[in-house]
Design a protein around this motif. Structure first.
Motif, PDB file in Angstrom:
ATOM      1  N   THR A   1       0.840  -1.210   0.000  1.00  0.00           N
ATOM      2  CA  THR A   1       0.000   0.000   0.000  1.00  0.00           C
ATOM      3  C   THR A   1       0.865   1.246   0.000  1.00  0.00           C
ATOM      4  OG1 THR A   1      -1.761  -1.155   1.196  1.00  0.00           O
ATOM      5  CG2 THR A   1      -1.782   1.251   1.266  1.00  0.00           C
ATOM      6  N   LEU A   2       1.930   1.243   0.819  1.00  0.00           N
ATOM      7  CA  LEU A   2       2.824   2.401   0.883  1.00  0.00           C
ATOM      8  C   LEU A   2       3.570   2.594  -0.426  1.00  0.00           C
ATOM      9  CD1 LEU A   2       4.237   1.880   4.502  1.00  0.00           C
ATOM     10  CD2 LEU A   2       2.654   3.663   3.747  1.00  0.00           C
ATOM     11  N   ASP A   3       3.933   1.489  -1.082  1.00  0.00           N
ATOM     12  CA  ASP A   3       4.618   1.592  -2.380  1.00  0.00           C
ATOM     13  C   ASP A   3       3.712   2.215  -3.433  1.00  0.00           C
ATOM     14  OD1 ASP A   3       6.919   0.499  -1.373  1.00  0.00           O
ATOM     15  OD2 ASP A   3       6.502  -1.548  -2.072  1.00  0.00           O
ATOM     16  N   SER A   4       2.424   1.866  -3.389  1.00  0.00           N
ATOM     17  CA  SER A   4       1.497   2.425  -4.378  1.00  0.00           C
ATOM     18  C   SER A   4       1.320   3.929  -4.161  1.00  0.00           C
ATOM     19  CB  SER A   4       0.146   1.716  -4.290  1.00  0.00           C
ATOM     20  OG  SER A   4      -0.514   2.019  -3.072  1.00  0.00           O
ATOM     21  N   ILE A   5       1.401   4.366  -2.897  1.00  0.00           N
ATOM     22  CA  ILE A   5       1.334   5.796  -2.600  1.00  0.00           C
ATOM     23  C   ILE A   5       2.577   6.492  -3.146  1.00  0.00           C
ATOM     24  CG2 ILE A   5       1.321   7.511  -0.745  1.00  0.00           C
ATOM     25  CD1 ILE A   5      -0.205   5.379   0.915  1.00  0.00           C
ATOM     26  N   GLY A   6       3.717   5.844  -2.956  1.00  0.00           N
ATOM     27  CA  GLY A   6       4.972   6.418  -3.434  1.00  0.00           C
ATOM     28  C   GLY A   6       4.983   6.625  -4.928  1.00  0.00           C
ATOM     29  N   ASP A   7       4.333   5.706  -5.662  1.00  0.00           N
ATOM     30  CA  ASP A   7       4.286   5.835  -7.121  1.00  0.00           C
ATOM     31  C   ASP A   7       3.594   7.138  -7.532  1.00  0.00           C
ATOM     32  OD1 ASP A   7       5.527   3.413  -7.333  1.00  0.00           O
ATOM     33  OD2 ASP A   7       3.679   2.261  -7.658  1.00  0.00           O
ATOM     34  N   LEU A   8       2.591   7.542  -6.755  1.00  0.00           N
ATOM     35  CA  LEU A   8       1.869   8.769  -7.081  1.00  0.00           C
ATOM     36  C   LEU A   8       2.591  10.021  -6.605  1.00  0.00           C
ATOM     37  CD1 LEU A   8      -1.804   7.719  -6.164  1.00  0.00           C
ATOM     38  CD2 LEU A   8      -0.886   8.084  -8.455  1.00  0.00           C
ATOM     39  N   ILE A   9       3.047   9.978  -5.339  1.00  0.00           N
ATOM     40  CA  ILE A   9       3.601  11.182  -4.712  1.00  0.00           C
ATOM     41  C   ILE A   9       5.001  11.510  -5.215  1.00  0.00           C
ATOM     42  CG2 ILE A   9       4.208  12.259  -2.510  1.00  0.00           C
ATOM     43  CD1 ILE A   9       1.220  11.894  -2.988  1.00  0.00           C
ATOM     44  N   SER A  10       5.807  10.495  -5.482  1.00  0.00           N
ATOM     45  CA  SER A  10       7.195  10.751  -5.868  1.00  0.00           C
ATOM     46  C   SER A  10       7.294  11.562  -7.154  1.00  0.00           C
ATOM     47  CB  SER A  10       7.955   9.422  -6.017  1.00  0.00           C
ATOM     48  OG  SER A  10       7.349   8.609  -7.008  1.00  0.00           O
ATOM     49  N   ILE A  11       6.372  11.314  -8.094  1.00  0.00           N
ATOM     50  CA  ILE A  11       6.405  12.068  -9.355  1.00  0.00           C
ATOM     51  C   ILE A  11       6.171  13.549  -9.074  1.00  0.00           C
ATOM     52  CG2 ILE A  11       5.224  12.432 -11.543  1.00  0.00           C
ATOM     53  CD1 ILE A  11       4.616   9.442 -11.611  1.00  0.00           C
ATOM     54  N   LYS A  12       5.152  13.857  -8.246  1.00  0.00           N
ATOM     55  CA  LYS A  12       4.876  15.253  -7.906  1.00  0.00           C
ATOM     56  C   LYS A  12       6.037  15.876  -7.147  1.00  0.00           C
ATOM     57  CE  LYS A  12      -0.133  14.550  -7.526  1.00  0.00           C
ATOM     58  NZ  LYS A  12      -1.295  14.621  -6.598  1.00  0.00           N
ATOM     59  N   ALA A  13       6.629  15.099  -6.251  1.00  0.00           N
ATOM     60  CA  ALA A  13       7.745  15.617  -5.455  1.00  0.00           C
ATOM     61  C   ALA A  13       8.949  15.926  -6.341  1.00  0.00           C
ATOM     62  CB  ALA A  13       8.127  14.608  -4.372  1.00  0.00           C
ATOM     63  N   HIS A  14       9.267  15.020  -7.255  1.00  0.00           N
ATOM     64  CA  HIS A  14      10.432  15.223  -8.119  1.00  0.00           C
ATOM     65  C   HIS A  14      10.232  16.399  -9.065  1.00  0.00           C
ATOM     66  CE1 HIS A  14      11.578  10.730  -7.447  1.00  0.00           C
ATOM     67  NE2 HIS A  14      12.023  11.516  -6.471  1.00  0.00           N
ATOM     68  N   GLU A  15       8.969  16.652  -9.444  1.00  0.00           N
ATOM     69  CA  GLU A  15       8.699  17.803 -10.309  1.00  0.00           C
ATOM     70  C   GLU A  15       9.048  19.113  -9.621  1.00  0.00           C
ATOM     71  OE1 GLU A  15       4.620  17.410 -11.307  1.00  0.00           O
ATOM     72  OE2 GLU A  15       4.939  15.962 -12.937  1.00  0.00           O
ATOM     73  N   LYS A  16       8.976  19.125  -8.266  1.00  0.00           N
ATOM     74  CA  LYS A  16       9.335  20.326  -7.505  1.00  0.00           C
ATOM     75  C   LYS A  16      10.765  20.272  -6.958  1.00  0.00           C
ATOM     76  CE  LYS A  16       6.599  22.505  -4.824  1.00  0.00           C
ATOM     77  NZ  LYS A  16       5.720  22.934  -3.715  1.00  0.00           N
ATOM     78  N   GLY A  17      11.507  19.241  -7.348  1.00  0.00           N
ATOM     79  CA  GLY A  17      12.881  19.114  -6.871  1.00  0.00           C
ATOM     80  C   GLY A  17      12.970  18.632  -5.435  1.00  0.00           C
ATOM     81  N   LEU A  18      11.935  17.922  -4.976  1.00  0.00           N
ATOM     82  CA  LEU A  18      11.898  17.407  -3.604  1.00  0.00           C
ATOM     83  C   LEU A  18      12.195  15.915  -3.588  1.00  0.00           C
ATOM     84  CD1 LEU A  18       8.540  19.123  -2.484  1.00  0.00           C
ATOM     85  CD2 LEU A  18      10.854  19.956  -2.024  1.00  0.00           C
ATOM     86  N   GLU A  19      12.719  15.440  -2.464  1.00  0.00           N
ATOM     87  CA  GLU A  19      12.919  14.012  -2.273  1.00  0.00           C
ATOM     88  C   GLU A  19      11.701  13.428  -1.563  1.00  0.00           C
ATOM     89  OE1 GLU A  19      15.395  12.009  -3.287  1.00  0.00           O
ATOM     90  OE2 GLU A  19      16.255  13.720  -4.348  1.00  0.00           O
ATOM     91  N   TYR A  20      11.326  12.215  -1.965  1.00  0.00           N
ATOM     92  CA  TYR A  20      10.214  11.526  -1.289  1.00  0.00           C
ATOM     93  C   TYR A  20      10.731  10.201  -0.739  1.00  0.00           C
ATOM     94  CZ  TYR A  20       6.012   8.791  -0.535  1.00  0.00           C
ATOM     95  OH  TYR A  20       5.061   8.002   0.025  1.00  0.00           O
ATOM     96  N   VAL A  21      10.540   9.999   0.553  1.00  0.00           N
ATOM     97  CA  VAL A  21      11.077   8.801   1.212  1.00  0.00           C
ATOM     98  C   VAL A  21      10.003   8.192   2.105  1.00  0.00           C
ATOM     99  CG1 VAL A  21      12.883   7.878   2.703  1.00  0.00           C
ATOM    100  CG2 VAL A  21      13.363   9.874   1.266  1.00  0.00           C
ATOM    101  N   THR A  22       9.916   6.872   2.112  1.00  0.00           N
ATOM    102  CA  THR A  22       9.065   6.143   3.047  1.00  0.00           C
ATOM    103  C   THR A  22       9.953   5.296   3.936  1.00  0.00           C
ATOM    104  OG1 THR A  22       7.267   6.015   1.434  1.00  0.00           O
ATOM    105  CG2 THR A  22       7.162   4.517   3.305  1.00  0.00           C
ATOM    106  N   VAL A  23       9.824   5.466   5.250  1.00  0.00           N
ATOM    107  CA  VAL A  23      10.640   4.722   6.218  1.00  0.00           C
ATOM    108  C   VAL A  23       9.707   3.896   7.094  1.00  0.00           C
ATOM    109  CG1 VAL A  23      12.312   4.866   8.097  1.00  0.00           C
ATOM    110  CG2 VAL A  23      12.374   6.557   6.237  1.00  0.00           C
ATOM    111  N   VAL A  24       9.837   2.572   7.009  1.00  0.00           N
ATOM    112  CA  VAL A  24       8.984   1.667   7.789  1.00  0.00           C
ATOM    113  C   VAL A  24       9.855   0.911   8.786  1.00  0.00           C
ATOM    114  CG1 VAL A  24       7.298  -0.203   7.705  1.00  0.00           C
ATOM    115  CG2 VAL A  24       7.465   1.404   5.791  1.00  0.00           C
ATOM    116  N   SER A  25       9.493   0.978  10.048  1.00  0.00           N
ATOM    117  CA  SER A  25      10.247   0.279  11.088  1.00  0.00           C
ATOM    118  C   SER A  25      10.148  -1.230  10.876  1.00  0.00           C
ATOM    119  CB  SER A  25       9.687   0.646  12.460  1.00  0.00           C
ATOM    120  OG  SER A  25      10.245  -0.189  13.459  1.00  0.00           O
TER     121      SER A  25
END
Length: 279
Positions: free
Chosen positions: A204-228
Motif C-alpha cells: 500500500t505504501l509503495d502504491s502511494i509512493g508511485d503517485l507522490i514521488s512524481i509530484k515531489a520530483h517535479e518540484k525538486g523534492l525528495e520523497y522517502v518512506t521509512v517503515v520500522s
C-alpha cells in the motif's frame, strides 16, 4: 397570557397586568388610557382587527387568530388571540373578551425548524448528487486506468512507456479525488463504512509512493518512506482509506514544501494480542 374585554368599536373595557406588560405598559390602567383605539394604536396592521371583528360577528367565537401587536417601544410582536362575543342581557349592545398569547419566540423557533429542514433536504440532495456523479465518473476512469495498465504490458518505446505511466498516474489521482467526493457524500448521509480486509501495508505504501514521488520530483523534492522493521506487513483493515489519508497528507506536504524532502515514517506504537497500533 393577556386577558381583556373590549368594545366592538375598539376601546378596552378591562385588561390584566400580563397584557399591559406584554405590550410595554406599566399597568392595565395605563394601557387602557393610552390605547384609546385598539385597531390604530395596538395592531401593527389595523385591518387585522377588522377581520377579527368580522369573524366574531359571524361566528361569535374565534380561536388562534394570528396577528401582530405593536409594542410601546415600537417593535412588533407576534400574538395569537382567542375571543368570543358577550351580549348584555336585555340589550342589543355587546362586547368581546379574549386571551392573548405572545408567540414571537414560538414563531421564530418554527421558522428556524423550517429553515433547518430545508437545509437538511438541500444537503441530502447535494450528497445524493455527489454520490451519483462520483459513480458515473468512476466507471470510465477505471476503464482508462485499466487500459493504461494493459498498454504498459505491451511492447512500447521508452518515451511511450513514460507517456502511458503519466496517463495512469493522472488517472489514479483523479480516481482518488472522485473517491474523496464520494466519501464526503457518504459522511453527510451517515453511510460511511470502513472495510476490514487483508492487505499488505508495504505494498500500500509503495502504491502511494508511485503517485507522490512524481509530484515531489517535479518540484525538486525528495520523497522517502521509512517503515520500522517491527511493523508487520500483513494486516487487516481498510487499505483504501489508509491510502486515501496518506495521499492527501503527502500531497499537501508536496504542495506546501518548497525545498527539502517529504518523509512518511511508519512505526509500531503498541501491540496487544492480535492487534497493533501503528503511528
Amino acid at each position: 397570557q393577556g386577558i381583556f374585554q373590549a368594545t366592538m368599536e375598539g376601546q378596552f373595557l378591562t385588561a390584566n397586568k400580563a397584557l399591559a406588560a406584554m405590550v410595554g405598559y406599566g399597568t392595565p390602567e395605563n394601557l387602557i388610557s393610552c390605547v384609546d383605539n385598539i385597531g390604530q394604536k395596538l395592531y401593527a396592521a389595523p385591518q387585522d382587527r377588522a377581520v377579527l371583528i368580522s369573524r366574531l360577528k359571524k361566528d361569535s367565537l374565534v380561536n388562534g387568530f394570528i396577528t401582530q401587536y405593536r409594542h410601546k417601544d415600537g417593535h412588533n410582536l407576534d400574538v395569537s388571540i382567542s375571543a368570543h362575543i358577550i351580549s348584555e342581557p336585555g340589550s342589543d349592545d355587546c362586547f368581546y373578551e379574549g386571551i392573548v398569547e405572545d408567540i414571537t419566540e414560538k414563531k421564530k423557533a418554527e421558522e428556524l425548524r423550517i429553515e433547518r429542514d430545508a437545509a437538511e433536504a438541500s444537503n441530502e440532495a447535494k450528497s445524493q448528487f455527489l454520490a451519483n456523479m462520483s459513480h458515473e465518473i468512476r466507471t470510465p476512469m477505471n476503464g482508462v486506468i485499466g487500459m493504461s495498465e494493459l498498454l504498459l504490458g505491451t511492447q512500447l518505446s521508452g518515451e511511450q512507456t513514460e507517456f502511458v505511466k503519466t496517463i495512469k498516474t493522472s488517472g489514479d489521482s483523479l480516481l482518488s479525488l472522485i473517491n474523496d467526493i464520494l466519501d464526503y457524500s457518504k459522511i453527510e448521509a451517515g453511510k460511511f463504512d470502513l472495510e476490514i480486509i487483508d492487505f499488505d501495508l508495504r505494498v500500500t505504501l509503495d502504491s502511494i509512493g508511485d503517485l507522490i514521488s512524481i509530484k515531489a520530483h517535479e518540484k525538486g523534492l525528495e520523497y522517502v518512506t521509512v517503515v520500522s522493521p517491527d511493523v508487520p506487513s500483513l494486516l487487516k483493515g481498510d487499505p483504501g482509506r489508509i491510502r486515501q489519508v496518506l495521499i492527501n497528507l503527502a500531497g499537501n506536504a508536496v504542495k506546501f514544501t518548497e525545498q527539502g524532502e517529504i518523509v512518511i515514517y511508519v512505526d509500531l506504537e503498541k501491540e496487544i494480542e492480535d492487534k497493533v497500533l501503528i503511528k
